[in-house]
Scaffold this motif. Structure first.
Motif, PDB file in Angstrom:
ATOM      1  N   TYR A 185       0.812  -1.216   0.000  1.00 18.35           N
ATOM      2  CA  TYR A 185       0.000   0.000   0.000  1.00 18.35           C
ATOM      3  C   TYR A 185       0.851   1.275   0.000  1.00 18.35           C
ATOM      4  CZ  TYR A 185      -3.398  -3.527   1.347  1.00 18.35           C
ATOM      5  OH  TYR A 185      -4.165  -4.667   1.383  1.00 18.35           O
ATOM      6  N   GLY A 186       2.129   1.153   0.336  1.00 15.94           N
ATOM      7  CA  GLY A 186       2.996   2.321   0.290  1.00 15.94           C
ATOM      8  C   GLY A 186       3.187   2.877  -1.102  1.00 15.94           C
ATOM      9  N   ILE A 187       2.913   2.073  -2.115  1.00 14.29           N
ATOM     10  CA  ILE A 187       3.103   2.513  -3.505  1.00 14.29           C
ATOM     11  C   ILE A 187       2.233   3.716  -3.830  1.00 14.29           C
ATOM     12  CG2 ILE A 187       2.621   1.803  -5.893  1.00 14.29           C
ATOM     13  CD1 ILE A 187       3.712  -0.987  -5.075  1.00 14.29           C
ATOM     14  N   ILE A 188       1.058   3.801  -3.223  1.00 18.03           N
ATOM     15  CA  ILE A 188       0.176   4.914  -3.551  1.00 18.03           C
ATOM     16  C   ILE A 188       0.791   6.255  -3.157  1.00 18.03           C
ATOM     17  CG2 ILE A 188      -1.197   5.136  -1.424  1.00 18.03           C
ATOM     18  CD1 ILE A 188      -3.689   5.075  -3.402  1.00 18.03           C
ATOM     19  N   GLU A 189       1.764   6.235  -2.267  1.00 19.46           N
ATOM     20  CA  GLU A 189       2.376   7.488  -1.815  1.00 19.46           C
ATOM     21  C   GLU A 189       3.220   8.154  -2.892  1.00 19.46           C
ATOM     22  OE1 GLU A 189       2.406   6.080   2.848  1.00 19.46           O
ATOM     23  OE2 GLU A 189       4.310   6.323   1.791  1.00 19.46           O
ATOM     24  N   THR A 190       3.667   7.399  -3.886  1.00 18.30           N
ATOM     25  CA  THR A 190       4.433   8.030  -4.960  1.00 18.30           C
ATOM     26  C   THR A 190       3.545   8.787  -5.936  1.00 18.30           C
ATOM     27  OG1 THR A 190       4.549   5.907  -6.152  1.00 18.30           O
ATOM     28  CG2 THR A 190       6.448   6.541  -4.810  1.00 18.30           C
ATOM     29  N   LEU A 191       2.258   8.843  -5.642  1.00 20.81           N
ATOM     30  CA  LEU A 191       1.403   9.805  -6.363  1.00 20.81           C
ATOM     31  C   LEU A 191       1.894  11.228  -6.133  1.00 20.81           C
ATOM     32  CD1 LEU A 191      -2.268   8.552  -5.915  1.00 20.81           C
ATOM     33  CD2 LEU A 191      -0.887   8.612  -7.978  1.00 20.81           C
ATOM     34  N   ARG A 192       2.665  11.423  -5.086  1.00 23.82           N
ATOM     35  CA  ARG A 192       3.250  12.748  -4.857  1.00 23.82           C
ATOM     36  C   ARG A 192       4.234  13.131  -5.956  1.00 23.82           C
ATOM     37  NH1 ARG A 192       1.532  10.455  -0.408  1.00 23.82           N
ATOM     38  NH2 ARG A 192       0.801  11.720   1.355  1.00 23.82           N
ATOM     39  N   LEU A 193       4.576  12.174  -6.821  1.00 28.24           N
ATOM     40  CA  LEU A 193       5.437  12.454  -7.968  1.00 28.24           C
ATOM     41  C   LEU A 193       4.634  12.733  -9.241  1.00 28.24           C
ATOM     42  CD1 LEU A 193       8.209   9.741  -7.427  1.00 28.24           C
ATOM     43  CD2 LEU A 193       8.258  12.168  -6.785  1.00 28.24           C
ATOM     44  N   ARG A 194       3.299  12.714  -9.131  1.00 30.06           N
ATOM     45  CA  ARG A 194       2.501  13.122 -10.295  1.00 30.06           C
ATOM     46  C   ARG A 194       2.917  14.523 -10.719  1.00 30.06           C
ATOM     47  NH1 ARG A 194      -2.399  14.127  -8.532  1.00 30.06           N
ATOM     48  NH2 ARG A 194      -3.463  14.192 -10.540  1.00 30.06           N
ATOM     49  N   TRP A 195       2.967  14.726 -11.995  1.00 29.44           N
ATOM     50  CA  TRP A 195       3.366  15.985 -12.629  1.00 29.44           C
ATOM     51  C   TRP A 195       4.876  16.181 -12.660  1.00 29.44           C
ATOM     52  CZ3 TRP A 195      -0.651  17.952 -15.072  1.00 29.44           C
ATOM     53  CH2 TRP A 195      -1.940  17.778 -14.544  1.00 29.44           C
ATOM     54  N   VAL A 196       5.652  15.416 -11.888  1.00 27.69           N
ATOM     55  CA  VAL A 196       7.101  15.636 -11.895  1.00 27.69           C
ATOM     56  C   VAL A 196       7.723  15.291 -13.248  1.00 27.69           C
ATOM     57  CG1 VAL A 196       9.296  14.851 -10.914  1.00 27.69           C
ATOM     58  CG2 VAL A 196       7.414  15.529  -9.407  1.00 27.69           C
ATOM     59  N   PRO A 197       7.408  14.145 -13.878  1.00 26.42           N
ATOM     60  CA  PRO A 197       7.979  13.915 -15.213  1.00 26.42           C
ATOM     61  C   PRO A 197       7.591  14.998 -16.224  1.00 26.42           C
ATOM     62  CG  PRO A 197       7.175  11.858 -14.306  1.00 26.42           C
ATOM     63  CD  PRO A 197       6.697  12.948 -13.383  1.00 26.42           C
ATOM     64  N   ASP A 198       6.350  15.505 -16.144  1.00 26.71           N
ATOM     65  CA  ASP A 198       5.956  16.604 -17.030  1.00 26.71           C
ATOM     66  C   ASP A 198       6.794  17.845 -16.741  1.00 26.71           C
ATOM     67  OD1 ASP A 198       2.605  16.367 -18.205  1.00 26.71           O
ATOM     68  OD2 ASP A 198       3.847  14.723 -17.532  1.00 26.71           O
ATOM     69  N   ALA A 199       6.933  18.178 -15.455  1.00 28.81           N
ATOM     70  CA  ALA A 199       7.694  19.374 -15.088  1.00 28.81           C
ATOM     71  C   ALA A 199       9.151  19.247 -15.525  1.00 28.81           C
ATOM     72  CB  ALA A 199       7.607  19.607 -13.583  1.00 28.81           C
ATOM     73  N   ILE A 200       9.738  18.064 -15.354  1.00 29.11           N
ATOM     74  CA  ILE A 200      11.122  17.859 -15.767  1.00 29.11           C
ATOM     75  C   ILE A 200      11.277  18.046 -17.273  1.00 29.11           C
ATOM     76  CG2 ILE A 200      12.899  16.077 -16.023  1.00 29.11           C
ATOM     77  CD1 ILE A 200      12.134  15.091 -13.218  1.00 29.11           C
ATOM     78  N   SER A 201      10.309  17.555 -18.036  1.00 32.25           N
ATOM     79  CA  SER A 201      10.369  17.746 -19.488  1.00 32.25           C
ATOM     80  C   SER A 201      10.285  19.219 -19.859  1.00 32.25           C
ATOM     81  CB  SER A 201       9.243  16.963 -20.167  1.00 32.25           C
ATOM     82  OG  SER A 201       9.513  15.570 -20.141  1.00 32.25           O
ATOM     83  N   LEU A 202       9.478  19.981 -19.126  1.00 32.11           N
ATOM     84  CA  LEU A 202       9.387  21.417 -19.399  1.00 32.11           C
ATOM     85  C   LEU A 202      10.714  22.114 -19.113  1.00 32.11           C
ATOM     86  CD1 LEU A 202       5.857  22.233 -17.931  1.00 32.11           C
ATOM     87  CD2 LEU A 202       6.461  21.738 -20.308  1.00 32.11           C
ATOM     88  N   LEU A 203      11.475  21.575 -18.185  1.00 35.44           N
ATOM     89  CA  LEU A 203      12.776  22.161 -17.852  1.00 35.44           C
ATOM     90  C   LEU A 203      13.830  21.887 -18.917  1.00 35.44           C
ATOM     91  CD1 LEU A 203      12.795  21.122 -14.095  1.00 35.44           C
ATOM     92  CD2 LEU A 203      12.668  23.473 -14.940  1.00 35.44           C
ATOM     93  N   ALA A 204      13.523  21.005 -19.859  1.00 40.59           N
ATOM     94  CA  ALA A 204      14.491  20.664 -20.901  1.00 40.59           C
ATOM     95  C   ALA A 204      14.876  21.879 -21.734  1.00 40.59           C
ATOM     96  CB  ALA A 204      13.926  19.568 -21.804  1.00 40.59           C
ATOM     97  N   GLU A 205      14.002  22.889 -21.802  1.00 32.63           N
ATOM     98  CA  GLU A 205      14.296  24.109 -22.557  1.00 32.63           C
ATOM     99  C   GLU A 205      15.313  25.000 -21.845  1.00 32.63           C
ATOM    100  OE1 GLU A 205      10.853  26.408 -23.389  1.00 32.63           O
ATOM    101  OE2 GLU A 205       9.827  24.834 -24.516  1.00 32.63           O
ATOM    102  N   SER A 206      15.534  24.768 -20.557  1.00 36.40           N
ATOM    103  CA  SER A 206      16.319  25.698 -19.754  1.00 36.40           C
ATOM    104  C   SER A 206      17.820  25.475 -19.936  1.00 36.40           C
ATOM    105  CB  SER A 206      15.970  25.565 -18.275  1.00 36.40           C
ATOM    106  OG  SER A 206      16.549  24.391 -17.739  1.00 36.40           O
ATOM    107  N   GLU A 207      18.583  26.483 -19.541  1.00 35.01           N
ATOM    108  CA  GLU A 207      20.037  26.370 -19.546  1.00 35.01           C
ATOM    109  C   GLU A 207      20.517  25.466 -18.424  1.00 35.01           C
ATOM    110  OE1 GLU A 207      21.364  30.360 -19.122  1.00 35.01           O
ATOM    111  OE2 GLU A 207      20.601  31.025 -21.073  1.00 35.01           O
TER     112      GLU A 207
END
Length: 415
Positions: free
Chosen positions: A192-214
């Motif tokens: 049941y601890g697996i559900i806690e990594t829902l706190r990482l929702r949006w992180v892969p999207d946010a990291i991809s958005l950072l790809a444009e940055s220096e």
């Protein structure tokens, strides 16, 4: 058994082309962001409007900047910062206490702990769950703030945190949750601890958005995507991952959706298809012909959990679309479907009817709005937006999601 979802690569392509026709030439001329649970064309179109000074988006931008500025001031954290090593002896492993378990007052040492559903034991926050949440929220808001404003200081701070929490060998979290939701006196960790990594929702999207940055190097980006690929593989193959995915309630739904999300971020489309293929049977088992979800209605926060399970389904449907599978329109012969479940729930979400089940805390309107908005977009039906409009307290993050991140298409019918 129920029928498999139909593969619709042609329909997905046609929809994408039609949507592209609504995007301005300025947006079409630039590379769209590589995001997963966010629509890349609409995200780029909203950014164009923000940068053109669209006053209708100012409130949401103000809220996003507040969230990003608060994130800049949060401490740098890591799962290695705990007083005692997990059973593995590796401080890089994630550890959390199960939220609804408390010391037994009838026992001198309180062991074994006993369950009080819906009531969170504050001891929980002595472990890693808050660190995971802080990392997830910080990178999310800094990543989106960088994308919409172009301010490199947001990107620099976000990338530092990605390196610290996911990449640096001394401080990174191992891509597994073997010791999540342990219960003192009963076990060292549970699926049941697996559900806690829902706190990482949006992180892969946010990291991809950072790809444009220096600030974001190719090595950083590849390393972060590999972390999510490794975690998706662990979810798919480990005893805990398989067990959680087979859960009959929201735990099973969200484990499936998480696996698909992190797999897509890691470049494994085949694993996304594998997860999508599980959803028809899940809908058939979880949703009654009248739209009720018995597993969620049995909880002490039954409204929250009913919407929470459906939100997992809507995000899974978005991810399935990315690999050419339609889950939105799936329906069993006796009428079990996502639309039927929402038809049951919406009068209660909007307050039109009093909720007849338990709900021991205030309903989470900011979250409800996200899944309702996704249903509105998928079905092109304004009834969902009518319910969104009835939710009166959509401020802060709720406003950011609706106006900037999960925005309506410009040609959406008015409710």
């Amino acid at each position: 058994m129920v029928t498999m979802p139909r593969f619709t690569p042609l329909l997905v392509l046609v929809a994408a082309l039609l949507h592209a026709m609504l995007v301005s030439p300025a947006v079409m001329a630039q590379d769209l962001p590589q995001v997963y649970i966010t629509d890349p064309a609409r995200l780029a179109a909203v950014r164009e409007r923000v940068r053109a000074g669209d006053p209708s988006l100012q409130r949401a931008m103000d809220e996003l900047i507040l969230l990003a500025e608060a994130s800049m001031d949060k401490p740098m954290i890591s799962v290695v910062e705990k007083p005692k090593a997990p059973p593995s002896g590796d401080f890089n492993d994630y550890v959390s206490l199960s939220p609804y378990w408390w010391p037994d007052p009838s026992k001198p040492d309180g062991l074994p702990y006993i369950r009080r559903d819906g009531e969170i034991n504050p001891e929980r926050y002595e472990y890693d769950v808050d660190k995971l949440g802080t990392f997830g929220e910080t990178v999310r808001w800094l990543g989106f703030a960088y994308y919409f404003t172009g301010e490199e200081r947001y990107a620099r701070e976000a990338v530092k945190r990605v390196r610290h929490f996911l990449l640096d060998p001394e401080t990174r979290m191992n891509p597994r949750v073997q010791y999540g939701q342990f219960i003192p006196g009963r076990n060292e960790g549970r699926k049941y601890g697996i559900i806690e990594t829902l706190r990482l929702r949006w992180v892969p999207d946010a990291i991809s958005l950072l790809a444009e940055s220096e600030a974001m190097t190719e090595e950083d980006l590849a390393g972060a995507r590999q972390w999510f690929a490794d975690y998706a593989r662990w979810l798919d193959t480990s005893e805990f991952g398989v067990g959680e995915r087979e859960g009959p309630n929201n735990h099973g739904t969200w484990c499936t959706a998480q696996t698909a999300y992190f797999a897509l971020a890691g470049g494994d489309e085949e694993l996304v298809r594998k997860m999508a293929a599980l959803i028809p049977d899940r809908i058939a088992a979880q949703i009654e012909p009248d739209g009720r979800q018995p597993h969620e209605l049995a909880r002490t926060r039954a409204m929250d959990y009913s919407e929470f399970n459906l939100r997992g389904h809507t995000e899974m449907a978005v991810l399935a679309e990315r690999v050419g599978i339609d889950l939105w329109s799936f329906e069993t012969e006796d009428g079990r479907s996502l639309e039927r479940a929402y038809a049951f729930l919406m009068p209660y979400l909007s307050g039109e009817k009093p909720w007849p089940y338990k709900q021991i805390s205030d309903p989470k309107h900011d979250y409800y709005a996200q899944s309702l908005r996704r249903m509105a977009i998928a079905t092109n039906d304004p009834v969902y937006e009518e319910t969104v409009a009835s939710l009166s307290d959509l401020t802060g993050a709720g406003r950011v999601y609706l106006d900037l991140i999960i925005s309506l298409p410009e040609d959406f019918p008015k409710p």
